[in-house]
Design a protein around this motif. Structure first.
Motif, PDB file in Angstrom:
ATOM      1  N   THR A 157      65.783 104.699  39.402  1.00 14.29           N
ATOM      2  CA  THR A 157      64.933 105.893  39.311  1.00 14.29           C
ATOM      3  C   THR A 157      64.049 106.083  40.532  1.00 14.29           C
ATOM      4  OG1 THR A 157      63.132 104.699  38.188  1.00 14.29           O
ATOM      5  CG2 THR A 157      64.876 105.666  36.803  1.00 14.29           C
TER       6      THR A 157
ATOM      7  N   PRO B  87      59.617 112.096  40.194  1.00 18.16           N
ATOM      8  CA  PRO B  87      60.069 113.493  40.189  1.00 18.16           C
ATOM      9  C   PRO B  87      59.563 114.245  41.413  1.00 18.16           C
ATOM     10  CG  PRO B  87      59.038 112.881  38.092  1.00 18.16           C
ATOM     11  CD  PRO B  87      58.748 111.778  39.052  1.00 18.16           C
TER      12      PRO B  87
ATOM     13  N   ILE C  29      64.100 110.339  36.377  1.00 23.37           N
ATOM     14  CA  ILE C  29      64.788 111.000  37.484  1.00 23.37           C
ATOM     15  C   ILE C  29      65.517 109.928  38.271  1.00 23.37           C
ATOM     16  CG2 ILE C  29      64.575 112.421  39.549  1.00 23.37           C
ATOM     17  CD1 ILE C  29      63.828 113.867  36.927  1.00 23.37           C
ATOM     18  N   SER C  30      66.826 110.068  38.365  1.00 24.72           N
ATOM     19  CA  SER C  30      67.627 109.068  39.074  1.00 24.72           C
ATOM     20  C   SER C  30      67.465 109.229  40.580  1.00 24.72           C
ATOM     21  CB  SER C  30      69.097 109.208  38.689  1.00 24.72           C
ATOM     22  OG  SER C  30      69.634 110.412  39.211  1.00 24.72           O
TER      23      SER C  30
ATOM     24  N   LEU D  97      65.315 119.610  35.513  1.00 27.32           N
ATOM     25  CA  LEU D  97      65.030 119.156  34.153  1.00 27.32           C
ATOM     26  C   LEU D  97      64.794 120.346  33.229  1.00 27.32           C
ATOM     27  CD1 LEU D  97      64.351 116.939  32.061  1.00 27.32           C
ATOM     28  CD2 LEU D  97      62.010 116.941  32.970  1.00 27.32           C
TER      29      LEU D  97
ATOM     30  N   TYR E 258      61.698 110.777  29.892  1.00 30.37           N
ATOM     31  CA  TYR E 258      62.694 111.271  30.842  1.00 30.37           C
ATOM     32  C   TYR E 258      62.593 110.461  32.123  1.00 30.37           C
ATOM     33  CZ  TYR E 258      59.488 113.948  33.909  1.00 30.37           C
ATOM     34  OH  TYR E 258      58.502 114.322  34.797  1.00 30.37           O
TER      35      TYR E 258
ATOM     36  N   SER F 115      63.829 118.234  41.217  1.00 29.52           N
ATOM     37  CA  SER F 115      64.291 117.534  40.016  1.00 29.52           C
ATOM     38  C   SER F 115      63.556 118.029  38.773  1.00 29.52           C
ATOM     39  CB  SER F 115      64.117 116.024  40.173  1.00 29.52           C
ATOM     40  OG  SER F 115      62.762 115.676  40.370  1.00 29.52           O
ATOM     41  N   SER F 116      62.296 118.413  38.912  1.00 27.29           N
ATOM     42  CA  SER F 116      61.547 118.964  37.778  1.00 27.29           C
ATOM     43  C   SER F 116      62.133 120.293  37.329  1.00 27.29           C
ATOM     44  CB  SER F 116      60.074 119.125  38.145  1.00 27.29           C
ATOM     45  OG  SER F 116      59.459 117.868  38.355  1.00 27.29           O
TER      46      SER F 116
ATOM     47  N   ASN G 168      68.576 112.317  42.071  1.00 26.55           N
ATOM     48  CA  ASN G 168      67.824 113.516  41.693  1.00 26.55           C
ATOM     49  C   ASN G 168      68.256 114.145  40.370  1.00 26.55           C
ATOM     50  OD1 ASN G 168      65.502 114.473  43.081  1.00 26.55           O
ATOM     51  ND2 ASN G 168      66.461 116.487  43.315  1.00 26.55           N
ATOM     52  N   ASN G 169      68.982 113.407  39.536  1.00 24.20           N
ATOM     53  CA  ASN G 169      69.394 113.941  38.240  1.00 24.20           C
ATOM     54  C   ASN G 169      68.412 113.546  37.150  1.00 24.20           C
ATOM     55  OD1 ASN G 169      71.894 115.360  38.665  1.00 24.20           O
ATOM     56  ND2 ASN G 169      72.823 113.384  39.156  1.00 24.20           N
ATOM     57  N   PRO G 170      67.991 114.483  36.304  1.00 22.64           N
ATOM     58  CA  PRO G 170      67.162 114.135  35.155  1.00 22.64           C
ATOM     59  C   PRO G 170      67.994 113.438  34.081  1.00 22.64           C
ATOM     60  CG  PRO G 170      66.962 116.480  35.738  1.00 22.64           C
ATOM     61  CD  PRO G 170      68.152 115.943  36.451  1.00 22.64           C
TER      62      PRO G 170
END
Length: 288
Positions: free
Chosen positions: A97, A100, A204-205, A108, A202, A104-105, A208-210
């Motif tokens: 992770t 954010p 964030i990887s 999401l 939640y 990325s937010s 950048n993926n939620p």
């Protein structure tokens, strides 16, 4: 709750890999959480007492799989859900992770809106599960008002009564709310909701993926998820703007946040005591 040699051998057999390290991970308030290192992979291990929280990890795994099946937003892949001696365990894909950022937010918010488009004939419609360490029912109801009253508010109010946390004034005020609730909002078709969407649930990887974690899923009103995001902070303006762009909320949604947050506040009241009573009172009195 330590990982003993017998449990390690069981995990190695199930994962078909040698575990070189099992280090504790912070953040687990109900379960003990570890990072398992193997030659090729890392995994997240969650452990708790199967007698204390029966079916908790089974419900969590089912919730993750339901969300995953929508192809809308990432969740960690369930690797193993099992019992071993007195322990219940859940092994998940490890997600690297980062913090954010605005992009990325916004993603999401967009992907949560996509998830909420998954619907069902009635509200509830999934197996009973947990909110934190408390069981929650998901019996089917034709309206959100009926579901929210019968499956969310009433069980928590009854528990608070049994714990001597609320008095007759609160009980009478909740009875007033039950009568008025159908006129306080606009009914919508049931949406698949996460059910416990605070900032700790939640990730964030690094790409950048939620990811959503620790779900308490049901088919509910999507404003419930949005309300929970405001309870403890941690969601940016980009999140709300993106959500409303892709799936606009009904007029006046901001004024109903405290209405839906009555449920998680009652959960916290029952779990952690009277420090949450003032917030319950303030939210309740707005709507009666």
């Amino acid at each position: 709750m330590a990982i003993n040699n017998e449990l390690l051998r069981h995990l190695e057999k199930e994962l078909n890999a040698t575990i070189s390290k099992a280090g504790p991970v912070g953040g687990g308030s109900i379960s003990h959480v570890y990072c398992l290192h193997t030659a090729k992979e890392k995994y997240l291990l969650k452990l708790n007492n199967k007698g204390a929280f029966p079916g908790m990890f089974k419900a969590e795994a089912e919730g993750l799989d339901i969300i995953k099946s929508t192809n809308s937003i990432h969740v960690p892949t369930v690797i193993l859900q099992d019992n071993f001696e007195s322990d219940s365990l859940l092994v998940l894909e490890w997600i690297e992770t980062k913090r954010p950022n605005p992009q990325s937010s916004a993603l999401l918010g967009e992907e949560l809106a996509q998830m909420h488009r998954n619907t069902s004939a009635n509200f509830g419609e999934v197996a009973d599960n947990y909110m934190g360490s408390l069981k929650q029912g998901n019996r089917s109801h034709p309206t959100w008002a009926a579901f929210f009253i019968e499956e969310r508010l009433k069980p928590m109010v009854e528990l608070a009564i049994n714990k001597h946390l609320i008095n007759n004034t609160y009980i009478q005020n909740f009875e007033k709310l039950y009568k008025q609730l159908p006129g306080l909002f606009q009914e919508e078709p049931p949406s698949l909701i996460h059910g416990d969407l605070w900032s700790g649930n939640y990730l964030i990887s690094v790409d950048n993926n939620p990811y959503l974690i620790d779900p308490a899923v049901s088919y509910g009103h999507r404003e419930f998820d949005i309300a929970m995001t405001t309870l403890f902070g941690g969601f940016s303006n980009e999140f709300y703007e993106a959500y409303n762009h892709h799936s606009p909320l009904a007029k006046g949604w901001q004024q109903r946040l405290d209405l839906w947050n009555l449920y998680p506040l009652l959960v916290h009241l029952n779990l952690f005591g009277s420090g949450y009573l003032a917030q319950v009172r303030d939210c309740l009195t707005q709507f009666i």
